[in-house]
Enzyme design. Structure first.
Site, PDB file in Angstrom:
ATOM      1  N   GLU A 256      26.902  22.974 -12.345  1.00  0.00           N
ATOM      2  CA  GLU A 256      28.091  21.767 -12.715  1.00  0.00           C
ATOM      3  C   GLU A 256      29.139  22.936 -13.951  1.00  0.00           C
ATOM      4  O   GLU A 256      28.595  23.290 -14.834  1.00  0.00           O
ATOM      5  CB  GLU A 256      27.439  20.992 -13.756  1.00  0.00           C
ATOM      6  CG  GLU A 256      28.498  19.785 -14.039  1.00  0.00           C
ATOM      7  CD  GLU A 256      27.934  18.836 -15.047  1.00  0.00           C
ATOM      8  OE1 GLU A 256      28.623  18.165 -15.660  1.00  0.00           O
ATOM      9  OE2 GLU A 256      26.779  18.353 -14.832  1.00  0.00           O
ATOM     10  N   CYS A 293      30.862  15.391 -19.900  1.00  0.00           N
ATOM     11  CA  CYS A 293      31.610  16.274 -18.550  1.00  0.00           C
ATOM     12  C   CYS A 293      32.340  15.182 -17.812  1.00  0.00           C
ATOM     13  O   CYS A 293      33.311  15.592 -16.931  1.00  0.00           O
ATOM     14  CB  CYS A 293      30.140  16.645 -17.807  1.00  0.00           C
ATOM     15  SG  CYS A 293      29.054  15.285 -17.396  1.00  0.00           S
TER      16      CYS A 293
END
Length: 520
Positions: A256, A293
């Site tokens: 990620e 995030c």
């Protein structure tokens, strides 16, 4: 989750790993030494040797549940250490630890159920074209998994986080590369997991822990590491991804890396509830000092009176947000430099100015820009890049075509959000078309809500097109276990030689598909 895996600071010796208080910038304690190549090799080999101890699913699920128990028993020490190292606050960290324990138990349930093994049996069928032999397929663990911790989630995406939990559930030992922003917390969490392993006769080396930048590089290159999970920056993640692909035997790298998480507010939605949307946006973009995030980093809102009301509501709410401490000094410097550079672009305004707020803190704020500036390539492309911290960009559009043109220029994201009116939610207007337009951009699409907050649920998807992630899998939810498995089929194999999972009498009671039919 945090965009920073680059980890050296001038205050820390290359050979020593110190816990640092981000509120003061002072060293708290020496936690460990940076791992050498030999240290990494020992950790990986010890984890590899522990694989057989995870073969029994009953032992595996009991280990996961005990790990949750051990973490809960150490809650006060873990939360205290994490708060001292991250400044994320006791309430937030207490909730995050509870989430991590829930996640461990959820994977234990998945292990007990056994559906993740994806058992499929085809008996011989000579009438098929071509004829079908006896075929039996299921999934087996890959081997040792390298886990790279995130800075902004010291529990949920770190030593005891989702990558570790799902890898152990799959039957894979892990070696975790601790994040330098919370090394003491990492050691405490690893100790809890190892205690849980020992309680069930599993070698403690099933969870390895190493510190240091070089250790992270050595880890992804080690020939016994079979896969890797990473949460961090585009730059750091891409370097490790390339290293994983360049190995003599390439390995899966589930990374990620970064996400802008665009939001589109229709004109009707702004007219219907401008104040509500503005207030909700303020809460989402400043949650955790903007260090999530899935923070919305770009918001397309209409020009005109309704859009003005939305921006005004956003400004009122953001102005009331107190200054906050970012996870480390380097992130603070990057945030201040990033918002300063963005605010200096032509036609960019700052209704609430983000930036410095005292020696250690930063102030939340947001920038506005005509959407037309983002519809074409140019210096304003900087506004289409993630800026880690409490800031968002509000792009004011004049026409629906501007929305389409801006969306067409966006890279992949973890999330995309739509705010539509009640009329549009009922199927009138552009709602369905917009939903189809944003779906290719993200792994999770949110309607009339906010992306911050990632539920641990079987249907969750936390991953999206590059650069949000390097694969199409998820790092949250039940299907995260699939990353650490590979399918294998046995053909015409004598029944006595088959694994118990694939025998006709189904001694383990697994859900399976036999000759095309699902069996409970």
């Amino acid at each position: 989750m945090e965009r920073a895996q680059s980890e050296r600071t001038s205050a820390v010796s290359a050979a020593q790993v110190w816990s640092v208080d981000p509120r003061t910038g002072k060293q708290r304690e020496q936690v460990a030494s940076e791992a050498t190549a030999q240290d990494v090799d020992r950790a990986v080999r010890a984890a590899h040797d522990a694989r057989a101890a995870l073969a029994d699913r009953a032992v595996r699920s009991a280990f996961l549940r005990t790990a949750a128990d051990r973490l809960e028993a150490a809650r006060s020490r873990l939360v205290e250490a994490a708060d001292a190292e991250t400044a994320l606050g006791v309430p937030r960290l207490t909730g995050e630890l509870a989430r991590s324990c829930y996640q461990l138990r959820a994977f234990a349930d998945i292990v007990d159920e056994g559906a993740f093994l994806d058992v499929i049996i085809n008996h011989p069928d000579d009438s098929a074209t071509p004829p079908i032999p006896d075929l039996r397929r299921y999934k087996v663990p890959l081997g040792v998994v390298a886990v790279y911790s995130a800075s902004n989630f010291p529990f949920a995406f770190s030593v005891a986080g989702g990558d570790t939990a799902s890898a152990l559930a799959a039957g894979c030992p892990v070696v975790v590369k601790a994040h330098p922003d919370h090394p003491a917390t990492s050691e405490l969490a690893a100790a809890a997991l190892r205690e849980a392993a020992a309680e069930h006769g599993v070698p403690e080396t099933v969870v390895g822990l190493v510190h240091g930048f070089d250790a992270g590089v050595e880890l992804v290159r080690h020939p016994l590491v079979a896969a890797a999970g990473f949460t961090g920056s585009v730059r750091g993640g891409r370097a490790l991804f390339d290293a994983a692909a360049a190995r003599p035997v390439p390995i899966p790298f589930h990374g990620e890396l970064g996400s802008l998480n665009p939001v589109v507010v229709t004109a009707d939605a702004a007219a219907e509830r401008a104040e509500e949307i503005g207030t909700g946006l303020a809460g989402s973009m400043t949650l955790g000092t903007g260090q999530f995030c899935v923070k919305p980093g770009l918001v397309l809102t209409p020009a005109g009176a309704a859009g003005d009301r939305l921006v005004g509501s956003l400004a009122d709410a953001v102005a009331k947000v107190p200054g906050g401490v970012l996870l480390d000094g380097r992130m603070r410097d990057n945030f201040v430099a990033g918002v300063t550079e963005r605010a200096g672009l032509p036609d960019v305004e700052a209704p609430v100015t983000p930036g410095e707020a005292g020696e250690r803190e930063v102030a939340a704020g947001f920038l506005t820009v005509p959407a037309a500036r983002l519809a074409e390539e140019g210096p304003h492309d900087l506004l289409l890049e993630e800026c880690f911290g409490p800031v968002t960009v509000v792009a004011r559009y004049e026409t629906d075509d501007e929305v389409t043109r801006v969306l067409s220029r966006l890279p992949g994201n973890l999330t995309a959000t739509l705010h539509v009116s009640s009329r549009e939610a009922a199927g009138e207007g552009p709602g369905a078309a917009l939903l189809a337009e944003v779906t290719p951009l993200a792994g999770r699409v949110v309607v009339n809500g906010w992306p911050t907050g990632v539920a641990v649920a079987y249907a969750q998807q936390h991953g999206g097109p590059y650069p949000a992630t390097t694969s199409m899998s998820t790092s949250v939810g039940g299907t995260a276990v699939e990353r650490w498995l590979r399918p294998v089929a046995y053909q015409s194999t004598p029944h006595s030689l088959l694994p118990p999972e694939l025998r006709d009498d189904n001694p383990l009671g697994l859900p399976r598909r036999v000759d095309g039919r699902l069996e409970p």
